[in-house]
Design an enzyme around this catalytic site. Structure first.
Site, mmCIF file in Angstrom:
data_model
loop_
_atom_site.group_PDB
_atom_site.id
_atom_site.type_symbol
_atom_site.label_atom_id
_atom_site.label_comp_id
_atom_site.label_asym_id
_atom_site.label_seq_id
_atom_site.Cartn_x
_atom_site.Cartn_y
_atom_site.Cartn_z
ATOM 1 N N ASP A 198 0.835 -1.207 0.000
ATOM 2 C CA ASP A 198 0.000 0.000 0.000
ATOM 3 C C ASP A 198 0.873 1.263 0.000
ATOM 4 O O ASP A 198 1.866 1.328 0.733
ATOM 5 C CB ASP A 198 -0.882 -0.032 1.262
ATOM 6 C CG ASP A 198 -1.970 1.029 1.254
ATOM 7 O OD1 ASP A 198 -2.777 1.051 0.323
ATOM 8 O OD2 ASP A 198 -1.997 1.857 2.196
ATOM 9 N N GLU A 246 14.274 -15.756 0.635
ATOM 10 C CA GLU A 246 14.594 -16.823 1.587
ATOM 11 C C GLU A 246 13.523 -17.908 1.583
ATOM 12 O O GLU A 246 13.694 -18.952 2.200
ATOM 13 C CB GLU A 246 14.680 -16.251 3.017
ATOM 14 C CG GLU A 246 15.849 -15.310 3.228
ATOM 15 C CD GLU A 246 15.704 -14.525 4.527
ATOM 16 O OE1 GLU A 246 14.927 -14.950 5.409
ATOM 17 O OE2 GLU A 246 16.362 -13.475 4.651
HETATM 18 C C1 NOJ Z 1 -4.441 3.008 -1.003
HETATM 19 C C2 NOJ Z 1 -5.597 2.095 -0.809
HETATM 20 O O1 NOJ Z 1 -5.883 1.448 -2.020
HETATM 21 C C3 NOJ Z 1 -6.733 2.956 -0.313
HETATM 22 O O2 NOJ Z 1 -7.948 2.256 -0.309
HETATM 23 C C4 NOJ Z 1 -6.376 3.483 1.041
HETATM 24 O O3 NOJ Z 1 -7.389 4.361 1.500
HETATM 25 C C5 NOJ Z 1 -5.052 4.241 1.002
HETATM 26 N N1 NOJ Z 1 -4.045 3.531 0.273
HETATM 27 C C6 NOJ Z 1 -4.523 4.473 2.391
HETATM 28 O O4 NOJ Z 1 -4.109 3.268 2.969
#
Ligand code: NOJ
Ligand code: CA
Length: 516
Positions: A198, A246
C-alpha cells in the site's frame, strides 16, 4: 523459475464486500473461501485480498492495529490458513495487502507514542512542533484537509497522509524497518505468495519537511508531491526482496506506486527490487485509441528498459467503476467489454477488481449511506469510493442477492437482479461469459499469454496489435472511434459484442487468430 507473476491475472477481493458467511452483512474470509470455486471457473491465476487485519475500520482496514492477526469481523487466523489451503488446492495464488505507510491510532505503538513524549515508540511516527500557531508545513492529506493533526497532550502535530486515524510511520526509524520484516515473514510463513504494498512510493518523507509548492488540492496521482518518492525506498525494497528470496516458491511484491511517470515507476521494479508495480495510466485515460496507445508505449518502453513486466489496471476499490467512467448505461458497458479484451491481450500482468467481470456500474448512494472518510473530510465535495465497494450480487431476484443473510453494509441496487453471477452464468452473451471465454483463451494460448508484442496498422480510432509465439499469432483489434472499421483477417476467436462480424463496429473489440 517460471516467474508466474509476469503474465498472471490477479483478481482483487475487497474483503468487506465479496461474500458474508455469518449474516452480519460484512464480507469475511470464510465467505471468500466458499466462493473460490467461482474464481477457479472464472479462470484467474490468483487473488489479492485487501486488509483483513485487526482494525477499528476508520478506512475499512487500511488502518491496521495489529499486522499479524485477523480482525474478528473478518474471521480468525485459522480461517485465513483454511482460505490459503483451499486456494492453493485450486491452484490460485494468494497475495495479501501490507499497509506500511501508516498504522491505526489503536496500534500499541501509537498508544505508547501518545502516553509520553519520551516513550521510544514516539520516534516511530512523525511528531513535529507547529509553525506560527499552525501545522509544521503545508502538506495536505490525500483525503482532504491538512496532513497534520494536533496532539493536544503534547502540543505537537502528527503527520497523516490519509485520515487522522492513520498515523504515518517514520521509516527512517530502525525499529519500524526491523519490525516490518517480521510482518513479512509472519505471512510468508503462513504461505502467502506475495504482498501488495500500500502507498509504496510514500513510506519515507522528505526529511526537511519543506513546503510543497505545487497546486492544492492534490490530484489522485502523486507525481508532483515532493514529500514522497524518496531515494531511501530503493534500499528498503532491495532488503524486502532478499527476505522473500529466503522462501521457497516464487513469492512476489506488487507496489502501489501512484505515479504517472513510468520512468519513475520503473526504478521500483529493477531486478532486485519489487517484481511488479501497478500501472494506473490506462485507468486515467479516456476511451480514446490514440492516447491509450501512447500510454501503452510509454509504459512498455520504461519497464522494458529495466527488464520488468508491465501491469494493466482498469478498476480497483479506489476508483469509479469502468462502465460508469466510460459514460454509463449501454454505451459504457459496451466500451468496458471492449476494454476487457484489450486488458487481457496486452503483454504483462492484468488486475481485475471484483465485479468488473459482471460489468457492474458505480452505485449512486445517498449521502446518508456513505461511509468513506473522503466524503466526510471534503464535506461532500468528493463523493468517495463507496459506490465501487457495494457488495457482489451472487444470485436471486432481490437484494442482498446471496451476499449475506443479513443486511449488507452498503445498499445493493434492485436492478442488479439482471447482473448477478448466477444470472450471467446462464447467459452466453453476458459480461461474465465474455470474461470467462477471454481468460480461458489466455490460459490455452501461449501467444496471448506471453507472446511477442507488435503493433499493426489500423484505422484512426483503433488499436490493433499482435501477440505471437510458437508460430501462432493472435491479433487484438479495438475500435474506440465513431465508425465501423474492417476486421483484420483471421479466424474470429472472441468478440466483445454480437455485432462484430465482417466489421468491427464502434466501441467493440475482437481477438482473431491469424492464418499463417
Ligand atoms: C491506497 C488504498 O488502495 C486505499 O484504499 C487506502 O485508502 C489508502 N491507500 C490508504 O491506505
Ligand atoms: Ca461476516
Amino acid at each position: 523459475m517460471t516467474e508466474w507473476w509476469r503474465s498472471a491475472v490477479l483478481y482483487e477481493i475487497y474483503v468487506r464486500s465479496f461474500a458474508d458467511s455469518n449474516g452480519d452483512g460484512i464480507g469475511d474470509l470464510n465467505g471468500i473461501r466458499s466462493r473460490l470455486s467461482y474464481l477457479r471457473e472464472l479462470g484467474v491465476d490468483g487473488i489479492w485480498l485487501t486488509p483483513f487485519y485487526t482494525s477499528p475500520g476508520a478506512d475499512h482496514g487500511y488502518d491496521v492495529a495489529d499486522y499479524t492477526d485477523v480482525d474478528p469481523q473478518f474471521g480468525t487466523l485459522d480461517d485465513f490458513d483454511a482460505l490459503v489451503a483451499t486456494a492453493h488446492d485450486l491452484d490460485l495464488r494468494v497475495v495479501v495487502d501490507i499497509v506500511p505507510n501508516h498504522t491505526s491510532s489503536e496500534h500499541p505503538w501509537f498508544r505508547n507514542a501518545l502516553s509520553s513524549p519520551n516513550h521510544p515508540d514516539r520516534a516511530r511516527y512523525v511528531f513535529r512542533p507547529g509553525r506560527n500557531g499552525g501545522p509544521p508545513n503545508n502538506w495536505t492529506s490525500a483525503f482532504g484537509g491538512s496532513a497534520w493533526t494536533l496532539d493536544a497532550g503534547s502540543g505537537e502535530f502528527y503527520l497523516h497522509f490519509f485520515a487522522p486515524e492513520q498515523h504515518d510511520l517514520d521509516w527512517h526509524n530502525d525499529d519500524v524497518r526491523r519490525d516490518f520484516e517480521d510482518v513479512l515473514r509472519f505471512w510468508f510463513d503462513r504461505g502467502v505468495d506475495g504482498f501488495r504494498v500500500d502507498v509504496a512510493q510514500a513510506l519515507f518523507k522528505a526529511q526537511d519537511l519543506r513546503d510543497m509548492h505545487e497546486p492544492v488540492p492534490r490530484t489522485w496521482h502523486a507525481d508532483w508531491v515532493t514529500a514522497v518518492n524518496q531515494p531511501e525506498l530503493h534500499p528498503l525494497y532491495r532488503r524486502w526482496r532478499e527476505v522473500s528470496s529466503e522462501y521457497p516458491g516464487e513469492r512476489m511484491y506488487v507496489g502501489e506506486i501512484v505515479l504517472r511517470n513510468q520512468e519513475a515507476v520503473a526504478e521500483y521494479v529493477r531486478p532486485d527490487e519489487l517484481q511488479l508495480a501497478f500501472n494506473f495510466t490506462l485507468l486515467w485515460e479516456e476511451w480514446d485509441a490514440e492516447s491509450m496507445r501512447e500510454t501503452i508505449d510509454r509504459t512498455r518502453v520504461a519497464l522494458d528498459a529495466v527488464g520488468a513486466t508491465s501491469t494493466w489496471v482498469f478498476e480497483n476499490h479506489d476508483v469509479t467503476r469502468l462502465p460508469t467512467r466510460y459514460g454509463g448505461a449501454d454505451a459504457g458497458l459496451r466500451r468496458a467489454r471492449a476494454a476487457a479484451l484489450l486488458l487481457l491481450a496486452l503483454p504483462g500482468t492484468a488486475f481485475l477488481y471484483q465485479g468488473q467481470e459482471l460489468g457492474l456500474e458505480e452505485v449512486e448512494l445517498r449521502d446518508d449511506e456513505r461511509q468513506d472518510p473522503i466524503f466526510f473530510r471534503t464535506n461532500g465535495a468528493r463523493l468517495g469510493r463507496d459506490g465501487c465497494r457495494v457488495p457482489i450480487p451472487w444470485e436471486g431476484g432481490a437484494p442482498p442477492f446471496g451476499f449475506t443473510t443479513g443486511t449488507p453494509w452498503l445498499r445493493m441496487p434492485d436492478e442488479w437482479s439482471r447482473l448477478t453471477a448466477a444470472a450471467q452464468e446462464r447467459d452466453a452473451a453476458s459480461t461474465l461469459a465474455l470474461y470467462r471465454a477471454a481468460l480461458a483463451l489466455r490460459r490455452d494460448r501461449a501467444a496471448l499469454r506471453d507472446g511477442a508484442f507488435e503493433w499493426r496498422d489500423g484505422a484512426r480510432g483503433t488499436l490493433v496489435f499482435a501477440r505471437t509465439r510458437d508460430g501462432e499469432t493472435i491479433v487484438c483489434a479495438v475500435n474506440t472511434g465513431d465508425e465501423a472499421v474492417g476486421l483484420p483477417a483471421g479466424e474470429l476467436l472472441l468478440a466483445s459484442d454480437a455485432s462484430v462480424g465482417g466489421a468491427l463496429p464502434p466501441d467493440t473489440a475482437a481477438w482473431l487468430r491469424e492464418e499463417h
